[in-house]
Design a protein around this motif. Structure first.
Motif, PDB file in Angstrom:
ATOM      1  N   GLY A 104      -5.747  -6.074 -22.539  1.00 50.58           N
ATOM      2  CA  GLY A 104      -6.058  -5.077 -21.528  1.00 50.58           C
ATOM      3  C   GLY A 104      -5.108  -5.093 -20.359  1.00 50.58           C
ATOM      4  N   ASP A 105      -4.403  -6.212 -20.140  1.00 57.34           N
ATOM      5  CA  ASP A 105      -3.423  -6.277 -19.059  1.00 57.34           C
ATOM      6  C   ASP A 105      -2.243  -5.360 -19.374  1.00 57.34           C
ATOM      7  OD1 ASP A 105      -4.981  -8.108 -17.776  1.00 57.34           O
ATOM      8  OD2 ASP A 105      -3.699  -9.843 -18.180  1.00 57.34           O
ATOM      9  N   LEU A 106      -1.613  -4.861 -18.317  1.00 58.37           N
ATOM     10  CA  LEU A 106      -0.425  -4.030 -18.468  1.00 58.37           C
ATOM     11  C   LEU A 106       0.812  -4.901 -18.618  1.00 58.37           C
ATOM     12  CD1 LEU A 106      -1.260  -1.370 -15.745  1.00 58.37           C
ATOM     13  CD2 LEU A 106      -1.292  -1.017 -18.219  1.00 58.37           C
ATOM     14  N   ILE A 107       1.794  -4.394 -19.338  1.00 62.68           N
ATOM     15  CA  ILE A 107       3.009  -5.159 -19.585  1.00 62.68           C
ATOM     16  C   ILE A 107       4.228  -4.275 -19.329  1.00 62.68           C
ATOM     17  CG2 ILE A 107       3.336  -4.653 -22.044  1.00 62.68           C
ATOM     18  CD1 ILE A 107       3.368  -8.157 -20.508  1.00 62.68           C
ATOM     19  N   VAL A 108       5.253  -4.857 -18.725  1.00 66.13           N
ATOM     20  CA  VAL A 108       6.484  -4.136 -18.405  1.00 66.13           C
ATOM     21  C   VAL A 108       7.647  -4.809 -19.122  1.00 66.13           C
ATOM     22  CG1 VAL A 108       8.088  -3.491 -16.566  1.00 66.13           C
ATOM     23  CG2 VAL A 108       5.619  -3.385 -16.162  1.00 66.13           C
TER      24      VAL A 108
END
Length: 560
Positions: A104-108
């Motif tokens: 669920g965490d965002l990743i860049v």
């Protein structure tokens, strides 16, 4: 209660808290960067297969490594020749990758194409033993957008993405919410506390007018970054700072503190210090120093007044250079550290050090001034002498630097003791610099020089192999007979040399000549920029053209 019982209890509390967060979630959006290798060598596999890939060649399965100590032991075994700092740094990154990053965490993912990909984590850590080494540590991810133009991302968020680490969290300036906007195809909305007014100061005249328009008890305050942007400057070079200082002096203005102190995100106030005397025959400077405004000013303005009085007092010593490498130029010098107060228990200190992985904490008095340092070593020594020793017995003398001190004067102290506490102009603690902070800071500064040096070395070798000496000498105007190889050329001479059709043809490179020469010119400009001292680091975004040129040279001449 023994020290070992306290440590065990604190560790159990920490483990239980982390387990509850994993099971229940804390409701807080988080965003991370997981790079695909220093030069993006894993990005194609990551994007095409929907995954995050940590490198670390030769490191085995981390699935059963439940704690930092477990991971540290595996890292130390895999890399026995590495020092304690490197092992600790890699342990932290891998612990984040395995345990802290959650579905669920965002990743860049910054890309070699100078674009940015954003996705969402969908799976837990996996170890794929049958994959090529360097691509075995995996997290599943869904890539939401893979072609974000960096120009749609504001400079502060790009700077945050510019860490040299492979795995790190984007936690400053509302980063997670901003990354979520990028994932929806929207432009970066900017930091929540962004100074929209500062954006209206489109030139020096606008700034001067605004300063003179304001009352003395409502001064203009903005970040150093926004202040420099008024002159179209990104970094504080001597020439730029001299020019800005002259402009301020001509207008009768000063900045408090000086805009050459602190980081680019430090706040400064612009004051009219040269206005004519009022009816009482006193200048604004005197009124500030006499404190006549403090009765109507709030605490923030009162601090500005006190600092202005210090700056404008007649100097007893020669003025220091405009730009120097100050203690305050490090981010950690401007970030209030975790601390304990006189009267706290030693258990409080140990708990805080365990929770945050610190080796020491400042001990402060009620006014926020340093009274000493407590560390694992000092606690151990005190408890050896007296098993019931409290915080006072475990507190030892701490090294304390002023933010305006020359950083180079403190490097030896930090190397020997591992840290130095930073105080502000009121002698209150405002930061803590560790040996790890210095390592990261100077590693960031060395990297541009290493990249440019490799570009220059590769150009020298290929030119010496492919272009005759007589043609090399033609681009040198003065005493060409003193040129014996490409090593005697200036960096700028390569552009002139390779612009000639016969010289370019001699390289036998299947790339566009004009685009190559443009990239070479950008590299020359950056190289010249590096030769002029600035306390501000080169950002990862500013390095991208240089990295691209180096990758191009490596691909065209891999054996050099």
């Amino acid at each position: 209660m023994t020290i070992f019982a306290v440590l065990l209890g604190a560790q159990l509390i920490r483990s239980r808290h982390m387990t509850e967060q994993r099971e229940q979630g804390d409701g807080r959006m988080r965003a991370w960067v997981v790079r695909a290798g220093e030069y993006g060598q894993r990005e194609t596999v990551a994007l095409e297969n929907g995954m995050l890939l940590a490198g670390w060649l030769g490191l085995g399965d981390l699935a059963e490594a439940r704690t930092r100590d477990d991971i540290r032991a595996l890292v130390a075994a895999a890399y026995p020749d590495e020092g304690a700092y490197t092992i600790g740094n890699w342990t932290g990154q891998l612990f984040r990758f395995v345990h802290e990053i959650q579905p669920g965490d965002l990743i860049v993912l910054p890309l070699k194409s100078l674009q940015v990909a954003v996705g969402r984590v969908t799976g837990s850590y996996e170890h794929r033993a049958d994959s090529p080494d360097g691509m075995r540590h995996v997290r599943r991810a869904e890539w939401l957008v893979t072609d974000i133009d960096r120009q749609t991302i504001q400079s502060d968020l790009l700077d945050s993405m510019g860490s040299l680490l492979t795995v790190f969290e984007l936690s400053r300036f509302g980063a997670a919410e901003r990354v979520a906007a990028l994932a929806e195809g929207k432009p970066d909305p900017g930091r929540p506390d962004a100074d929209e007014f500062a954006a209206t100061l489109t030139g020096p005249t606008k700034l001067f007018e605004e300063v003179h328009r304001r009352d003395e008890d409502d001064p203009l305050t903005l970040s150093v970054r926004d202040f420099l942007a008024v002159w179209g400057v990104q970094r504080r070079h001597p020439a730029a700072t001299e020019y800005i200082k002259d402009e301020l002096e001509e207008r009768g203005l000063i900045t408090v503190p000086p805009f050459t102190e602190g980081t680019l995100d430090s706040r400064i106030t612009v004051l009219a210090g040269g206005a004519e005397p009022d009816e009482s025959g006193t200048s604004a400077v005197s009124r500030l120093s006499l404190g006549t405004l403090t009765s109507v000013a709030g605490p923030a303005v009162t601090h500005i007044i006190k600092r202005a009085a210090e700056l404008l007092r007649p100097a007893e010593e020669p003025e220091q250079p405009n730009v120097a490498y100050r203690v305050s130029n490090l981010d950690s010098a401007n970030r209030m550290p975790e601390s304990v107060r006189i009267g706290d228990g030693v258990e409080t200190a140990m708990t805080l050090m365990l929770l945050h992985g610190y080796s020491q904490l400042p001990v402060l008095d009620p006014d926020g001034r340093l009274r000493g340092i407590v560390s694992w070593e000092s606690i151990g020594r005190a408890r050896l002498a007296d098993p019931a020793a409290g915080l006072q017995a475990a507190t030892v003398r701490g090294q304390e630097a002023d933010g305006s001190d020359d950083l180079l004067d403190w490097i030896g102290v930090i190397e020997q003791s591992g840290h130095v506490v930073v105080r502000d102009h009121d002698h209150k603690v405002c930061g803590l610099i560790t040996a790890a902070d210095l390592t990261v800071q100077f590693g960031t500064r060395v990297r541009p020089f290493v990249l440019v040096e490799e570009i220059e070395q590769r150009l020298r070798r290929v030119v010496d192999r492919r272009i005759p000496l007589d043609r090399i000498r033609k681009v040198v105007r003065e005493r060409p007979e003193r040129v014996h190889s490409a090593a005697d050329l200036t960096f700028g001479a390569y552009g002139h040399l390779l612009r000639a059709r016969e010289n370019w043809a001699a390289l036998e490179w299947r790339v566009d000549q004009q685009h190559f020469l443009t990239a070479l010119e950008e590299c020359r400009v950056l190289r010249n920029d590096l030769m002029h001292f600035s306390p501000d680091p080169v950002t990862d975004d500013q390095l991208l053209p240089v990295q691209g040129l180096l990758e191009l040279l490596r691909s065209m001449d891999p054996q050099s």
